[in-house]
Motif scaffolding. Structure first.
Motif, PDB file in Angstrom:
ATOM      1  N   ASP A 155      33.807  43.146  45.904  1.00  0.00           N
ATOM      2  CA  ASP A 155      34.452  42.012  45.255  1.00  0.00           C
ATOM      3  C   ASP A 155      35.919  42.055  45.616  1.00  0.00           C
ATOM      4  O   ASP A 155      36.518  43.139  45.677  1.00  0.00           O
ATOM      5  CB  ASP A 155      34.322  42.091  43.723  1.00  0.00           C
ATOM      6  N   SER A 157      39.713  39.778  44.810  1.00  0.00           N
ATOM      7  CA  SER A 157      40.349  38.671  44.095  1.00  0.00           C
ATOM      8  C   SER A 157      41.554  38.141  44.860  1.00  0.00           C
ATOM      9  O   SER A 157      42.422  37.492  44.294  1.00  0.00           O
ATOM     10  CB  SER A 157      40.756  39.110  42.670  1.00  0.00           C
ATOM     11  N   GLU A 159      42.241  35.894  48.290  1.00  0.00           N
ATOM     12  CA  GLU A 159      41.629  35.105  49.361  1.00  0.00           C
ATOM     13  C   GLU A 159      42.062  35.582  50.738  1.00  0.00           C
ATOM     14  O   GLU A 159      41.273  35.557  51.688  1.00  0.00           O
ATOM     15  CB  GLU A 159      41.959  33.628  49.171  1.00  0.00           C
ATOM     16  N   LEU A 162      39.741  37.924  52.699  1.00  0.00           N
ATOM     17  CA  LEU A 162      38.438  37.510  53.224  1.00  0.00           C
ATOM     18  C   LEU A 162      38.332  37.681  54.740  1.00  0.00           C
ATOM     19  O   LEU A 162      37.347  38.260  55.207  1.00  0.00           O
ATOM     20  CB  LEU A 162      38.132  36.075  52.804  1.00  0.00           C
ATOM     21  N   VAL A 172      30.952  36.065  52.614  1.00  0.00           N
ATOM     22  CA  VAL A 172      31.063  35.597  51.231  1.00  0.00           C
ATOM     23  C   VAL A 172      29.707  35.056  50.799  1.00  0.00           C
ATOM     24  O   VAL A 172      29.108  34.227  51.481  1.00  0.00           O
ATOM     25  CB  VAL A 172      32.134  34.498  51.094  1.00  0.00           C
ATOM     26  N   ASP A 174      29.246  34.512  47.185  1.00  0.00           N
ATOM     27  CA  ASP A 174      29.495  33.789  45.937  1.00  0.00           C
ATOM     28  C   ASP A 174      30.981  33.838  45.621  1.00  0.00           C
ATOM     29  O   ASP A 174      31.716  34.688  46.139  1.00  0.00           O
ATOM     30  CB  ASP A 174      28.698  34.393  44.778  1.00  0.00           C
ATOM     31  N   HIS A 175      31.402  32.910  44.769  1.00  0.00           N
ATOM     32  CA  HIS A 175      32.796  32.835  44.322  1.00  0.00           C
ATOM     33  C   HIS A 175      32.787  32.336  42.890  1.00  0.00           C
ATOM     34  O   HIS A 175      32.062  31.385  42.574  1.00  0.00           O
ATOM     35  CB  HIS A 175      33.575  31.859  45.222  1.00  0.00           C
ATOM     36  N   SER A 183      40.347  34.105  40.668  1.00  0.00           N
ATOM     37  CA  SER A 183      39.208  33.938  41.574  1.00  0.00           C
ATOM     38  C   SER A 183      38.686  35.298  42.009  1.00  0.00           C
ATOM     39  O   SER A 183      39.462  36.223  42.239  1.00  0.00           O
ATOM     40  CB  SER A 183      39.625  33.155  42.818  1.00  0.00           C
ATOM     41  N   TRP A 185      35.697  36.789  44.805  1.00  0.00           N
ATOM     42  CA  TRP A 185      34.711  36.533  45.857  1.00  0.00           C
ATOM     43  C   TRP A 185      33.812  37.747  45.973  1.00  0.00           C
ATOM     44  O   TRP A 185      34.275  38.882  46.070  1.00  0.00           O
ATOM     45  CB  TRP A 185      35.396  36.290  47.197  1.00  0.00           C
ATOM     46  N   ARG A 186      32.499  37.536  45.980  1.00  0.00           N
ATOM     47  CA  ARG A 186      31.519  38.593  46.234  1.00  0.00           C
ATOM     48  C   ARG A 186      31.152  38.495  47.714  1.00  0.00           C
ATOM     49  O   ARG A 186      30.841  37.417  48.233  1.00  0.00           O
ATOM     50  CB  ARG A 186      30.297  38.386  45.339  1.00  0.00           C
ATOM     51  N   MET A 187      31.161  39.653  48.392  1.00  0.00           N
ATOM     52  CA  MET A 187      30.866  39.698  49.824  1.00  0.00           C
ATOM     53  C   MET A 187      29.801  40.761  50.078  1.00  0.00           C
ATOM     54  O   MET A 187      29.774  41.802  49.403  1.00  0.00           O
ATOM     55  CB  MET A 187      32.133  40.013  50.620  1.00  0.00           C
TER      56      MET A 187
END
Length: 192
Positions: A155, A157, A159, A162, A172, A174-175, A183, A185-187
């Motif tokens: 995860d 937080s 951007e 990424l 990615v 999910d977000h 925010s 982001w799950r990767m």
């Protein structure tokens, strides 16, 4: 310049916690869920707890030989910390513990590949940024996971992280936006 990476050991814990505290002192996630007073000390203490009670006994953790960068991975079957350690973690989050609890509830619904290891933390000292240390740590740690055929997830937080993780094969999946606009982001990354 050659960067040498080695396994983290108990004598490295104080230095590793200091490195990660410095790395995460201005990170959106820690700013959101770790109390503001004594912020750097709280983050360093939390990182030391996670390294000592989770990464060292159950996962894999690495430090560069100059002591400026750290990375840690946890397997999917890592046990929860003891009640005493959990209480210490809660205390260190301070008046933002409710943020953490709400976030964990929301994030528990995000997908995780079966059997995947978690990239729990990676950080370098501010003076080491841009020198390739983060890349060297990622390559070393992911090579070890690939040897064992493990997928990985994380995860973030931020951007701007990424593209860095995408360079290493993460995508990615999910977000979510948490209360207050944070925010996450799950990767995921497939195993070799």
């Amino acid at each position: 310049m050659s960067i040498a990476i080695r396994p983290l050991s108990t004598p490295d814990l104080d230095r590793a916690a200091q490195v990660l505290g410095e790395a995460f002192v201005d990170y959106p996630w820690t700013n959101w869920c770790v109390a503001e007073d004594d912020h750097l000390q709280r983050i360093s203490s939390l990182q030391r707890i996670y390294l000592e009670h989770m990464a060292l006994p159950y996962g894999s953790a690495y430090i560069d030989t100059t002591g400026h960068g750290v990375i840690a991975f946890l397997p999917p079957d890592t046990p929860a910390p003891s009640a005493a350690v959990s209480a210490e973690i809660a205390d260190l989050h301070g008046d933002r513990l409710d943020h953490l609890m709400a976030a964990e509830e929301r994030m528990s619904t995000l997908p995780v590949p079966d059997g995947a290891w978690l990239l729990a933390t990676i950080g370098t000292t501010p003076q080491s940024r841009g020198a390739g240390l983060g890349t060297a740590l990622m390559k070393h740690g992911l090579t070890e996971l690939d040897r064992a055929g493990h997928a990985c997830w994380l995860d973030t937080s931020t951007e701007r992280n990424l593209p860095l993780y995408q360079r290493f094969g993460f995508s990615v999946v999910d977000h979510i936006t948490l209360d207050g606009g944070l925010s996450v982001w799950r990767m995921h990354r497939r195993g070799a």
